[in-house]
Design a protein around this motif. Sequence first.
Motif: not given
Length: 306
Positions: A177-185
């Motif tokens: 979930r962190g990886k996916g979020f940071h892909n955008v963030a």
Amino acid sequence: MKKALLLVMSLSVFLLGACSLEPPSWAKPAKKGDGEKIKIGLSVSTLNNPFFVSMKNGVIDEAKKQGAEVIVVDAQNDSAKQVNDVEDLLQQGIDTLLINPTDSAAISTAVQSANNLDVPVVTLDRSTDKGDVATLVASDNVKGGQMAGDFIAEKLGEGAKVAELEGVPGASATRERGKGFHNVADQKLDVVAKQTADFDRTKGLNVMENVLQGNPDIKAVFAHNDEMALGALQAINSSGRDVLVVGFDGNEDAINAVKEGKLAATVAQQPDLIGELAVKAASDVLAGKKVEKKIAAPLKLMVKEE
């Protein structure tokens, strides 16, 4: 003399049976097709979380439909306890093991123990780092994290200062979930604070209080699950600030908070469906059928209807 000889032969047979290296019946997987009820072992990371309670209920409901028995154990977010719980389940002669890991690395030894006994393993919501797993039944956590990041960027614009409340360190859901979020963030937002709150509501409240004190200008927070999001919301409401909060799971409390306009959004999973799919996958494996290495349960971004 004949009676004495018969006595000696009887004793010999008895002693040979007693010294057999065959494991006891409870340690052997049940023979399929002999009319015996399939025994499923389910190890849950914690039942102090509505999401995992729903997942457990999904397992139990599907097992009932299939005429199978389920033994449920609660790790209480303790990885050492979970390993011991799984060893106990294996000693009870389960036919298949369903695990929702507390820690993806720590649970590896328990998975390998099941492998050694030829007990098929299915993981739910979180993966394991080592050992042979028939399939992982989970939502696409990376995609869900991206959905949360995109929603925040769309609502607040690029460059908005945001905080992130992370789940249990070591859990695959936390990483994904962190990886996916940071892909955008990392491209569109400014993540000024990132702390773990262990997927727990009370810890989410406490951590968010600290985050607000150190970062008075944040505009949004993404929490890796709804429990932390709801705790963060309490802290934000107490502070009187206007901060957009996005959670992940879609539990009942979170969806009600979204409907009431308190929680901005939640990336909704279907935990009962995860449980159902896990039992179906385990049943297929026991029947000798091939299953996909990962079975995805659909996600949906829940927002307040206009």
